[in-house]
Design a protein around this motif. Structure first.
Motif, PDB file in Angstrom:
ATOM      1  N   PHE A 108      42.573  31.966  31.042  1.00 14.09           N
ATOM      2  CA  PHE A 108      42.756  33.369  31.415  1.00 14.09           C
ATOM      3  C   PHE A 108      43.769  33.471  32.550  1.00 14.09           C
ATOM      4  CE2 PHE A 108      39.242  31.949  34.105  1.00 14.09           C
ATOM      5  CZ  PHE A 108      39.528  32.514  35.345  1.00 14.09           C
ATOM      6  N   GLU A 109      44.344  34.655  32.675  1.00  8.46           N
ATOM      7  CA  GLU A 109      45.407  34.878  33.655  1.00  8.46           C
ATOM      8  C   GLU A 109      45.004  35.960  34.644  1.00  8.46           C
ATOM      9  OE1 GLU A 109      49.799  36.820  33.382  1.00  8.46           O
ATOM     10  OE2 GLU A 109      49.459  35.069  32.083  1.00  8.46           O
ATOM     11  N   VAL A 110      45.317  35.724  35.915  1.00  9.17           N
ATOM     12  CA  VAL A 110      45.037  36.700  36.969  1.00  9.17           C
ATOM     13  C   VAL A 110      46.265  36.832  37.862  1.00  9.17           C
ATOM     14  CG1 VAL A 110      42.557  36.231  37.005  1.00  9.17           C
ATOM     15  CG2 VAL A 110      44.075  34.933  38.512  1.00  9.17           C
ATOM     16  N   PHE A 111      46.276  37.910  38.642  1.00 10.03           N
ATOM     17  CA  PHE A 111      47.335  38.081  39.634  1.00 10.03           C
ATOM     18  C   PHE A 111      46.698  38.069  41.008  1.00 10.03           C
ATOM     19  CE2 PHE A 111      49.956  40.793  42.407  1.00 10.03           C
ATOM     20  CZ  PHE A 111      51.132  40.051  42.372  1.00 10.03           C
ATOM     21  N   LEU A 112      47.142  37.150  41.857  1.00  5.85           N
ATOM     22  CA  LEU A 112      46.651  37.058  43.229  1.00  5.85           C
ATOM     23  C   LEU A 112      47.629  37.806  44.129  1.00  5.85           C
ATOM     24  CD1 LEU A 112      45.585  33.295  43.320  1.00  5.85           C
ATOM     25  CD2 LEU A 112      44.230  35.286  42.661  1.00  5.85           C
ATOM     26  N   SER A 113      47.160  38.909  44.693  1.00  3.67           N
ATOM     27  CA  SER A 113      48.019  39.765  45.506  1.00  3.67           C
ATOM     28  C   SER A 113      48.347  39.120  46.848  1.00  3.67           C
ATOM     29  CB  SER A 113      47.329  41.107  45.752  1.00  3.67           C
ATOM     30  OG  SER A 113      46.186  40.917  46.580  1.00  3.67           O
ATOM     31  N   GLU A 114      49.294  39.713  47.542  1.00  5.01           N
ATOM     32  CA  GLU A 114      49.660  39.237  48.878  1.00  5.01           C
ATOM     33  C   GLU A 114      48.440  39.250  49.801  1.00  5.01           C
ATOM     34  OE1 GLU A 114      52.826  40.311  52.486  1.00  5.01           O
ATOM     35  OE2 GLU A 114      52.400  41.774  50.909  1.00  5.01           O
ATOM     36  N   GLU A 115      47.617  40.298  49.707  1.00  2.47           N
ATOM     37  CA  GLU A 115      46.423  40.406  50.544  1.00  2.47           C
ATOM     38  C   GLU A 115      45.437  39.285  50.243  1.00  2.47           C
ATOM     39  OE1 GLU A 115      43.736  41.955  53.366  1.00  2.47           O
ATOM     40  OE2 GLU A 115      45.879  42.254  53.038  1.00  2.47           O
ATOM     41  N   THR A 116      45.235  38.990  48.957  1.00  5.27           N
ATOM     42  CA  THR A 116      44.330  37.907  48.567  1.00  5.27           C
ATOM     43  C   THR A 116      44.827  36.567  49.091  1.00  5.27           C
ATOM     44  OG1 THR A 116      43.600  39.070  46.569  1.00  5.27           O
ATOM     45  CG2 THR A 116      43.310  36.681  46.599  1.00  5.27           C
ATOM     46  N   LEU A 117      46.119  36.348  49.009  1.00  9.26           N
ATOM     47  CA  LEU A 117      46.690  35.089  49.498  1.00  9.26           C
ATOM     48  C   LEU A 117      46.540  34.954  51.010  1.00  9.26           C
ATOM     49  CD1 LEU A 117      49.949  34.953  47.338  1.00  9.26           C
ATOM     50  CD2 LEU A 117      47.838  33.670  46.981  1.00  9.26           C
ATOM     51  N   LYS A 118      46.572  36.082  51.723  1.00  6.77           N
ATOM     52  CA  LYS A 118      46.451  36.054  53.183  1.00  6.77           C
ATOM     53  C   LYS A 118      45.012  35.846  53.644  1.00  6.77           C
ATOM     54  CE  LYS A 118      50.388  38.961  54.568  1.00  6.77           C
ATOM     55  NZ  LYS A 118      50.766  40.272  55.179  1.00  6.77           N
ATOM     56  N   THR A 119      44.057  36.434  52.924  1.00  5.10           N
ATOM     57  CA  THR A 119      42.669  36.454  53.397  1.00  5.10           C
ATOM     58  C   THR A 119      41.783  35.374  52.784  1.00  5.10           C
ATOM     59  OG1 THR A 119      42.104  38.105  51.704  1.00  5.10           O
ATOM     60  CG2 THR A 119      42.759  38.924  53.877  1.00  5.10           C
ATOM     61  N   THR A 120      42.309  34.600  51.854  1.00  3.93           N
ATOM     62  CA  THR A 120      41.540  33.512  51.242  1.00  3.93           C
ATOM     63  C   THR A 120      42.317  32.205  51.380  1.00  3.93           C
ATOM     64  OG1 THR A 120      42.515  33.622  49.014  1.00  3.93           O
ATOM     65  CG2 THR A 120      40.741  35.181  49.515  1.00  3.93           C
ATOM     66  N   LYS A 121      41.679  31.132  50.964  1.00  4.61           N
ATOM     67  CA  LYS A 121      42.334  29.819  51.032  1.00  4.61           C
ATOM     68  C   LYS A 121      43.466  29.683  50.025  1.00  4.61           C
ATOM     69  CE  LYS A 121      39.398  27.396  47.704  1.00  4.61           C
ATOM     70  NZ  LYS A 121      38.515  26.229  47.469  1.00  4.61           N
ATOM     71  N   PHE A 122      43.540  30.605  49.051  1.00  3.26           N
ATOM     72  CA  PHE A 122      44.533  30.471  47.991  1.00  3.26           C
ATOM     73  C   PHE A 122      45.970  30.509  48.507  1.00  3.26           C
ATOM     74  CE2 PHE A 122      40.977  32.291  45.310  1.00  3.26           C
ATOM     75  CZ  PHE A 122      40.633  31.058  44.784  1.00  3.26           C
ATOM     76  N   GLY A 123      46.172  31.142  49.642  1.00  2.32           N
ATOM     77  CA  GLY A 123      47.510  31.165  50.214  1.00  2.32           C
ATOM     78  C   GLY A 123      47.983  29.798  50.675  1.00  2.32           C
ATOM     79  N   ARG A 124      47.040  28.832  50.756  1.00 10.99           N
ATOM     80  CA  ARG A 124      47.390  27.502  51.267  1.00 10.99           C
ATOM     81  C   ARG A 124      47.175  26.371  50.264  1.00 10.99           C
ATOM     82  NH1 ARG A 124      44.371  27.826  57.172  1.00 10.99           N
ATOM     83  NH2 ARG A 124      44.158  30.095  57.167  1.00 10.99           N
ATOM     84  N   ILE A 125      46.335  26.599  49.248  1.00 10.94           N
ATOM     85  CA  ILE A 125      45.984  25.465  48.368  1.00 10.94           C
ATOM     86  C   ILE A 125      46.375  25.675  46.907  1.00 10.94           C
ATOM     87  CG2 ILE A 125      44.071  24.743  49.842  1.00 10.94           C
ATOM     88  CD1 ILE A 125      43.418  26.604  46.578  1.00 10.94           C
ATOM     89  N   LEU A 126      46.967  26.812  46.584  1.00  8.82           N
ATOM     90  CA  LEU A 126      47.220  27.144  45.183  1.00  8.82           C
ATOM     91  C   LEU A 126      48.196  26.151  44.552  1.00  8.82           C
ATOM     92  CD1 LEU A 126      46.071  29.472  43.494  1.00  8.82           C
ATOM     93  CD2 LEU A 126      48.221  30.684  43.846  1.00  8.82           C
ATOM     94  N   ARG A 127      47.709  25.406  43.558  1.00 12.10           N
ATOM     95  CA  ARG A 127      48.559  24.422  42.876  1.00 12.10           C
ATOM     96  C   ARG A 127      47.939  24.050  41.534  1.00 12.10           C
ATOM     97  NH1 ARG A 127      45.742  21.539  46.814  1.00 12.10           N
ATOM     98  NH2 ARG A 127      44.438  19.839  45.994  1.00 12.10           N
ATOM     99  N   ARG A 128      48.756  23.532  40.655  1.00 11.51           N
ATOM    100  CA  ARG A 128      48.273  23.087  39.350  1.00 11.51           C
ATOM    101  C   ARG A 128      47.272  21.946  39.512  1.00 11.51           C
ATOM    102  NH1 ARG A 128      53.645  22.824  35.443  1.00 11.51           N
ATOM    103  NH2 ARG A 128      54.164  25.056  35.530  1.00 11.51           N
ATOM    104  N   GLY A 129      46.228  21.993  38.688  1.00  9.22           N
ATOM    105  CA  GLY A 129      45.221  20.940  38.712  1.00  9.22           C
ATOM    106  C   GLY A 129      44.094  21.178  39.689  1.00  9.22           C
ATOM    107  N   TYR A 130      44.230  22.196  40.566  1.00 10.50           N
ATOM    108  CA  TYR A 130      43.190  22.438  41.573  1.00 10.50           C
ATOM    109  C   TYR A 130      41.926  22.962  40.890  1.00 10.50           C
ATOM    110  CZ  TYR A 130      41.003  23.822  45.944  1.00 10.50           C
ATOM    111  OH  TYR A 130      40.140  23.938  47.004  1.00 10.50           O
ATOM    112  N   PRO A 131      40.758  22.346  41.153  1.00  8.80           N
ATOM    113  CA  PRO A 131      39.506  22.766  40.505  1.00  8.80           C
ATOM    114  C   PRO A 131      38.890  23.980  41.197  1.00  8.80           C
ATOM    115  CG  PRO A 131      39.093  20.893  41.937  1.00  8.80           C
ATOM    116  CD  PRO A 131      40.582  21.151  41.996  1.00  8.80           C
ATOM    117  N   VAL A 132      38.306  24.871  40.404  1.00  5.61           N
ATOM    118  CA  VAL A 132      37.709  26.091  40.960  1.00  5.61           C
ATOM    119  C   VAL A 132      36.355  26.371  40.316  1.00  5.61           C
ATOM    120  CG1 VAL A 132      39.882  27.204  41.609  1.00  5.61           C
ATOM    121  CG2 VAL A 132      38.997  27.504  39.286  1.00  5.61           C
ATOM    122  N   ASN A 133      35.499  27.064  41.076  1.00  3.37           N
ATOM    123  CA  ASN A 133      34.216  27.545  40.569  1.00  3.37           C
ATOM    124  C   ASN A 133      34.413  28.927  39.957  1.00  3.37           C
ATOM    125  OD1 ASN A 133      32.527  25.357  41.545  1.00  3.37           O
ATOM    126  ND2 ASN A 133      32.896  26.171  43.599  1.00  3.37           N
TER     127      ASN A 133
END
Length: 200
Positions: free
Chosen positions: A60-85
């Motif tokens: 599935f596909e999602v869009f992570l907004s600028e706000e989401t990237l700033k307020t969560t860890k995704f702004g620092r760890i987003l990469r291929r292969g990263y495991p998620v719950n």
């Protein structure tokens, strides 16, 4: 309508594609197990509520907004292969069996210690000092979307015991020291705090 979750992970997945789009990131995630998803559904990805835009089989596909990237860890760890719950939002007909989680990330924590042996796993997480007030005995805290019970507090750090089911069915077994995690504190503690402040 407010989306609610339980903190009980339904399956895990991994990031398979990340592309920049404006100030956000268009991201594709592949589910480990088949779960019913459709466009427009809300899903908790490591504890952050995101809207699904496209579904293709287990991807599935999602869009992570600028706000989401700033307020969560995704702004620092987003990469291929990263495991998620992953946990889809509750539906009216769903059986409720966990805790109340909104998947609105309050902050980012950092894993400082990990203890593993044959009997159990414990993790020690460091939180921002502003969140110390939420670190009380047996507090329910969502770590990367997993509802965990605080076992012990050490200043602005919390120690959590991980039960075998959680160890086997989430990404917690893959965590490493100094890794960042999304954090959501007990919703009822925050409601009471707000009421005591006069609803401000």
């Amino acid at each position: 309508m407010v989306k609610m979750f339980t903190g009980i992970i339904k399956t895990t997945g991994k990031i398979v594609d990340v592309k920049s789009e404006g100030k956000g990131k268009r991201t594709k995630i592949e589910c480990k197990d088949e779960i019913k998803l459709k466009e427009g559904d809300s899903i908790s990805i490591d504890g952050a509520c995101i809207t699904i835009e496209k579904v293709d089989g287990k991807i599935f596909e999602v869009f992570l907004s600028e706000e989401t990237l700033k307020t969560t860890k995704f702004g620092r760890i987003l990469r291929r292969g990263y495991p998620v719950n992953l946990e889809p939002a509750l539906k009216i007909e769903d059986r409720f069996g966990g805790n109340f989680v909104k998947a609105n990330v309050d902050g980012i924590g950092k894993i400082k210690k990990i203890l593993k042996n044959r009997e159990e796993m414990r993790i020690e997480i460091e939180f921002d000092k502003n969140f110390e007030k939420y670190l009380y005995q047996k507090a329910q805290i969502a770590i990367d979307g997993i509802s965990l019970t605080l076992f012990e507090r050490k200043g602005n750090r919390g120690i959590f015991k991980i039960i075998p089911y959680t160890y086997k069915n989430t990404t917690i077994s893959l965590k490493r020291k100094e890794e960042l995690v999304n954090v959501e504190f007990d919703i009822f503690a925050k409601i009471i705090e707000n009421l005591l402040k006069g609803g401000k």
